[in-house]
Design a protein around this motif. Structure first.
Motif, PDB file in Angstrom:
ATOM      1  N   HIS A  16       0.876  -1.160   0.000  1.00  0.00           N
ATOM      2  CA  HIS A  16       0.000   0.000   0.000  1.00  0.00           C
ATOM      3  C   HIS A  16       0.922   1.221   0.000  1.00  0.00           C
ATOM      4  O   HIS A  16       1.675   1.432   0.958  1.00  0.00           O
ATOM      5  CB  HIS A  16      -0.894   0.008   1.240  1.00  0.00           C
ATOM      6  CG  HIS A  16      -1.864  -1.137   1.295  1.00  0.00           C
ATOM      7  ND1 HIS A  16      -2.963  -1.216   0.473  1.00  0.00           N
ATOM      8  CD2 HIS A  16      -1.887  -2.255   2.074  1.00  0.00           C
ATOM      9  CE1 HIS A  16      -3.643  -2.321   0.739  1.00  0.00           C
ATOM     10  NE2 HIS A  16      -3.008  -2.966   1.708  1.00  0.00           N
ATOM     11  N   SER A  68      -2.523  -0.477  -3.377  1.00  0.00           N
ATOM     12  CA  SER A  68      -3.348   0.726  -3.365  1.00  0.00           C
ATOM     13  C   SER A  68      -2.432   1.936  -3.375  1.00  0.00           C
ATOM     14  O   SER A  68      -1.223   1.816  -3.147  1.00  0.00           O
ATOM     15  CB  SER A  68      -4.268   0.778  -2.128  1.00  0.00           C
ATOM     16  OG  SER A  68      -3.514   1.031  -0.950  1.00  0.00           O
ATOM     17  N   PRO A  88      -6.986   0.696  -6.379  1.00  0.00           N
ATOM     18  CA  PRO A  88      -7.731   1.455  -5.369  1.00  0.00           C
ATOM     19  C   PRO A  88      -6.969   2.719  -4.967  1.00  0.00           C
ATOM     20  O   PRO A  88      -5.764   2.678  -4.726  1.00  0.00           O
ATOM     21  CB  PRO A  88      -7.829   0.483  -4.195  1.00  0.00           C
ATOM     22  CG  PRO A  88      -7.682  -0.870  -4.808  1.00  0.00           C
ATOM     23  CD  PRO A  88      -6.719  -0.689  -5.943  1.00  0.00           C
ATOM     24  N   LYS A  89      -7.704   3.843  -4.894  1.00  0.00           N
ATOM     25  CA  LYS A  89      -7.066   5.132  -4.640  1.00  0.00           C
ATOM     26  C   LYS A  89      -7.766   5.839  -3.484  1.00  0.00           C
ATOM     27  O   LYS A  89      -8.969   5.662  -3.268  1.00  0.00           O
ATOM     28  CB  LYS A  89      -7.111   6.005  -5.894  1.00  0.00           C
ATOM     29  CG  LYS A  89      -6.509   5.326  -7.121  1.00  0.00           C
ATOM     30  CD  LYS A  89      -6.790   6.099  -8.393  1.00  0.00           C
ATOM     31  CE  LYS A  89      -6.398   5.300  -9.633  1.00  0.00           C
ATOM     32  NZ  LYS A  89      -7.386   4.230  -9.959  1.00  0.00           N
ATOM     33  N   HIS A  90      -6.993   6.674  -2.802  1.00  0.00           N
ATOM     34  CA  HIS A  90      -7.469   7.339  -1.588  1.00  0.00           C
ATOM     35  C   HIS A  90      -6.853   8.730  -1.555  1.00  0.00           C
ATOM     36  O   HIS A  90      -5.641   8.884  -1.754  1.00  0.00           O
ATOM     37  CB  HIS A  90      -6.992   6.519  -0.374  1.00  0.00           C
ATOM     38  CG  HIS A  90      -7.530   6.943   0.943  1.00  0.00           C
ATOM     39  ND1 HIS A  90      -6.970   6.526   2.142  1.00  0.00           N
ATOM     40  CD2 HIS A  90      -8.566   7.733   1.297  1.00  0.00           C
ATOM     41  CE1 HIS A  90      -7.643   7.026   3.150  1.00  0.00           C
ATOM     42  NE2 HIS A  90      -8.613   7.774   2.672  1.00  0.00           N
ATOM     43  N   ALA A 103     -11.836   8.047  -6.204  1.00  0.00           N
ATOM     44  CA  ALA A 103     -11.103   7.647  -5.005  1.00  0.00           C
ATOM     45  C   ALA A 103     -11.924   7.829  -3.740  1.00  0.00           C
ATOM     46  O   ALA A 103     -12.838   8.666  -3.685  1.00  0.00           O
ATOM     47  CB  ALA A 103      -9.821   8.482  -4.886  1.00  0.00           C
ATOM     48  N   ARG A 104     -11.568   7.084  -2.705  1.00  0.00           N
ATOM     49  CA  ARG A 104     -12.091   7.373  -1.372  1.00  0.00           C
ATOM     50  C   ARG A 104     -11.537   8.729  -0.930  1.00  0.00           C
ATOM     51  O   ARG A 104     -10.400   9.070  -1.230  1.00  0.00           O
ATOM     52  CB  ARG A 104     -11.677   6.291  -0.376  1.00  0.00           C
ATOM     53  CG  ARG A 104     -12.160   6.609   1.053  1.00  0.00           C
ATOM     54  CD  ARG A 104     -11.730   5.558   2.057  1.00  0.00           C
ATOM     55  NE  ARG A 104     -12.480   4.325   1.893  1.00  0.00           N
ATOM     56  CZ  ARG A 104     -12.640   3.420   2.871  1.00  0.00           C
ATOM     57  NH1 ARG A 104     -12.115   3.624   4.075  1.00  0.00           N
ATOM     58  NH2 ARG A 104     -13.309   2.315   2.653  1.00  0.00           N
ATOM     59  N   PHE A 140      -9.144   2.248   4.990  1.00  0.00           N
ATOM     60  CA  PHE A 140      -9.066   2.122   3.532  1.00  0.00           C
ATOM     61  C   PHE A 140      -8.378   0.829   3.136  1.00  0.00           C
ATOM     62  O   PHE A 140      -8.851   0.088   2.263  1.00  0.00           O
ATOM     63  CB  PHE A 140      -8.326   3.333   2.964  1.00  0.00           C
ATOM     64  CG  PHE A 140      -7.978   3.224   1.508  1.00  0.00           C
ATOM     65  CD1 PHE A 140      -8.972   3.126   0.533  1.00  0.00           C
ATOM     66  CD2 PHE A 140      -6.647   3.223   1.093  1.00  0.00           C
ATOM     67  CE1 PHE A 140      -8.660   3.019  -0.815  1.00  0.00           C
ATOM     68  CE2 PHE A 140      -6.330   3.124  -0.245  1.00  0.00           C
ATOM     69  CZ  PHE A 140      -7.337   3.021  -1.206  1.00  0.00           C
ATOM     70  N   GLN A 151      -9.647  -3.268   1.173  1.00  0.00           N
ATOM     71  CA  GLN A 151      -9.084  -3.922  -0.017  1.00  0.00           C
ATOM     72  C   GLN A 151      -8.942  -5.433   0.169  1.00  0.00           C
ATOM     73  O   GLN A 151      -8.606  -6.127  -0.781  1.00  0.00           O
ATOM     74  CB  GLN A 151      -7.710  -3.320  -0.356  1.00  0.00           C
ATOM     75  CG  GLN A 151      -7.646  -1.801  -0.363  1.00  0.00           C
ATOM     76  CD  GLN A 151      -8.784  -1.153  -1.096  1.00  0.00           C
ATOM     77  OE1 GLN A 151      -9.171  -1.597  -2.182  1.00  0.00           O
ATOM     78  NE2 GLN A 151      -9.343  -0.103  -0.510  1.00  0.00           N
TER      79      GLN A 151
END
Length: 286
Positions: free
Chosen positions: A108, A132, A228-230, A254-255, A281, A285
């Protein structure tokens, strides 16, 4: 400049050298204190260091993650050359890929500010090693005009002054309450901040500062990756305005996490809440 409350690693955290195909990097590593869920690699911002995440290491380890925060080349305790070309964004992105490979795990990836733009560049080169991506207080393109002016002033100073002289000039520009009170920073850690500053390579600061002032918008490229993006930020940010970060999160799909009571460095302003947002977050995943 992020100002960590301490430069002393917490119990259970070790300072170690991460040996990679592109050199050796200074890190702080915290093993998971709960059943392991994966590995996270944390990249600091401009003028920062691995210690900028120091108060997040134990909470993230307690959540089940092996956490590695790293000094990039020419940052603090990681050595680096005196050539500005060595700090081109593409070179730093390749460093991140090498660091990731050296962890022995898919990671991550988290980048704060400048570290977010380097993280983005690494993912765009090769998204395969990553589980991520979190962009923390790191915007879609170049920094605001006010920040561009500050970076230009710093670069001009570094061209004619040594690091100690530049430090004294920056301290003279601190708010009066900070300049007058040696204990104004958390835990009175001004000597540690000065030592960190003096160990940075001037070429690294000049080259990466320039990157912040010219970075193009690469959000659409990043959005196209099935990763996955944040997007994390404080409530206020004078480097990339919060509405701009909101818009970027939408574009990325994204979150979005906004850390109450924090500004440009939620990792040092509100580390426990920031760690909670990251772990939530990452947990999603699995």
């Amino acid at each position: 400049m992020s100002r960590p409350a301490t430069f002393t690693p917490p119990p259970g955290t070790r300072s170690r050298l991460l040996r990679t195909t592109r050199g050796t990097f200074a890190t702080l590593e915290a093993p998971p204190s709960a059943p392991g869920k994966g590995t996270a690699l944390l990249l600091p911002g401009f003028t920062g260091s691995k210690e900028d995440f120091i108060a997040m290491l134990q909470p993230l380890a307690a959540a089940g993650y092996r956490v590695i925060s790293v000094d990039g080349r020419g940052q603090y305790e990681s050595t680096g050359p005196d050539s500005q070309d060595a700090y081109a964004q593409g070179e730093l992105a390749l460093d991140v890929l090498a660091q990731t490979a050296a962890t022995g795990d898919r990671v991550h990836l988290v980048g704060h500010s400048l570290g977010g733009q380097i993280a983005r560049a690494a993912v765009l080169l090769d998204a395969g090693p990553f589980r991520s991506l979190t962009l923390m207080s790191s915007g879609p393109a170049r920094v605001t005009e006010t920040q561009r002016q500050k970076v230009r002033m710093l670069s001009e100073a570094l061209a004619v002054m040594d690091m100690g002289q530049v430090w004294e000039a920056m301290r003279a520009m601190d708010p009066p309450q900070d300049a007058d009170d040696p204990d104004a920073h958390p835990n009175g850690n001004t000597p540690a901040l000065r030592r960190r500053w003096l160990m940075h390579r001037p070429a690294q600061l000049i080259a990466t500062g320039r990157q912040l002032t010219v970075e193009p918008d690469r959000v659409d490229e990043l959005a196209a990756l099935p990763l996955p993006k944040h997007v994390v930020s404080g409530e206020r940010d004078d480097t990339w305005p919060v509405p701009l970060l909101d818009e970027m999160a939408v574009r990325l799909g994204a979150r979005r996490s906004i850390i109450e009571g924090a500004e440009h460095s939620p990792n040092t302003d509100r580390p426990a809440r920031t760690a909670e947002a990251l772990a939530d977050f990452w947990d999603a995943q699995h």
